[in-house]
Design a protein around this motif. Structure first.
Motif, short mmCIF file in Angstrom:
data_model
loop_
_atom_site.label_atom_id
_atom_site.label_comp_id
_atom_site.label_asym_id
_atom_site.label_seq_id
_atom_site.Cartn_x
_atom_site.Cartn_y
_atom_site.Cartn_z
N ALA A 127 0.84 -1.19 0.00
CA ALA A 127 0.00 0.00 0.00
C ALA A 127 0.88 1.24 0.00
O ALA A 127 2.11 1.15 0.09
N PRO A 177 -0.58 7.71 -2.88
CA PRO A 177 -1.94 7.32 -3.29
C PRO A 177 -2.17 7.46 -4.79
O PRO A 177 -3.06 6.82 -5.35
N SER A 181 -1.67 1.33 -9.52
CA SER A 181 -1.70 -0.02 -8.95
C SER A 181 -1.31 -1.06 -10.00
O SER A 181 -1.42 -0.83 -11.21
N ASP A 210 -0.67 -1.69 -4.57
CA ASP A 210 -2.12 -1.58 -4.46
C ASP A 210 -2.46 -0.27 -3.76
O ASP A 210 -2.29 -0.14 -2.54
N THR A 211 -2.89 0.69 -4.54
CA THR A 211 -3.27 1.98 -3.97
C THR A 211 -4.77 2.23 -4.09
O THR A 211 -5.25 3.34 -3.82
N ARG A 212 -5.55 1.22 -4.48
CA ARG A 212 -6.99 1.37 -4.66
C ARG A 212 -7.74 0.83 -3.46
O ARG A 212 -7.48 -0.29 -2.99
N GLY A 213 -8.68 1.61 -2.94
CA GLY A 213 -9.50 1.15 -1.82
C GLY A 213 -10.59 0.21 -2.30
O GLY A 213 -10.85 0.09 -3.50
N PRO A 214 -11.26 -0.46 -1.38
CA PRO A 214 -12.34 -1.37 -1.75
C PRO A 214 -13.55 -0.59 -2.25
O PRO A 214 -13.76 0.58 -1.91
#
Length: 215
Positions: A127, A177, A181, A210-214
């Motif tokens: 992250a 951020p 990703s 992985d910089t993407r949130g759910p």
């Protein structure tokens, strides 16, 4: 007919320097007060004291004061040089010099990434956060190598490396951020002591970001 049985003086200030690609650069200085037709260069894989123990690397006398020699394989080679007079009389051997023929490019044997932010061990996803890097190379380099980590379709993240051991370099980069990703690919470039450039990485060629949130 001119009879000339004069033995010329030997060359002086002979030097040998390892270069990239296995080449060994030789140079010398002309003897003073001597008529010169050219020079012969002799090479051997061990120290030698007579012409018969060496191999002449030039087909005809060299007219210059330098020569690049490429031996058949890597290793340490010994050289001596003679002066050839206009009457083709050959001098005694010069002082001996040696150098290492090295055509093997350096490589990164491992690149180890240690994330300081959130990290998922099962998948290897990192992250946003700072990531420290440890690079190990297979031989001594001229200077710290270049290293970057480039996400697929993203902007390269350059790692500023500094020495941390004889064959180790340390640095870090930051995943923001905004970093793309996906799989990121390491790019390595380093030059060894004789100038060979290497770009291969044995382990640590990629990381997962992985910089993407759910959603």
């Amino acid at each position: 007919v001119t009879l000339d049985t004069t033995i010329p003086a030997m060359p002086t200030n002979v030097s040998a320097q390892a270069k990239a690609g296995g080449v060994i650069g030789l140079s010398w200085r002309a003897p003073a007060n001597t008529s010169v037709k050219g020079y012969n260069v002799y090479r051997a894989t061990s120290s030698f004291n007579s012409i018969s123990q060496g191999t002449k690397v030039n087909a005809s006398p060299l007219t210059g004061l330098s020569r690049d020699d490429l031996p058949g394989s890597d290793g340490t080679y010994y050289y001596r040089i003679t002066t050839v007079s206009p009457g083709y009389n050959e001098s005694d051997l010069s002082g001996e010099v040696s150098a290492v023929s090295d055509r093997v490019a350096p490589r990164a044997t491992s690149v180890v990434y240690t994330p300081q932010g959130f990290y998922d061990p099962p998948t290897g996803r990192m992250a946003p956060g700072r990531v420290t890097v440890q690079v190990t190379v297979n031989e001594a380099l001229q200077a710290a190598p270049f290293l970057s980590v480039t996400p697929s379709g993203g902007v390269p993240l350059v790692v500023d490396l500094t020495p941390s051991g004889d064959l180790q370099y340390a640095g870090s980069f930051t995943i923001t951020p905004e970093t793309v990703s996906g799989t990121a690919y390491a790019v390595f470039s380093g030059r060894d002591q004789v100038g060979n450039r290497g770009t291969e990485i044995d382990a640590g060629q990629t990381i997962k970001i992985d910089t993407r949130g759910p959603v």
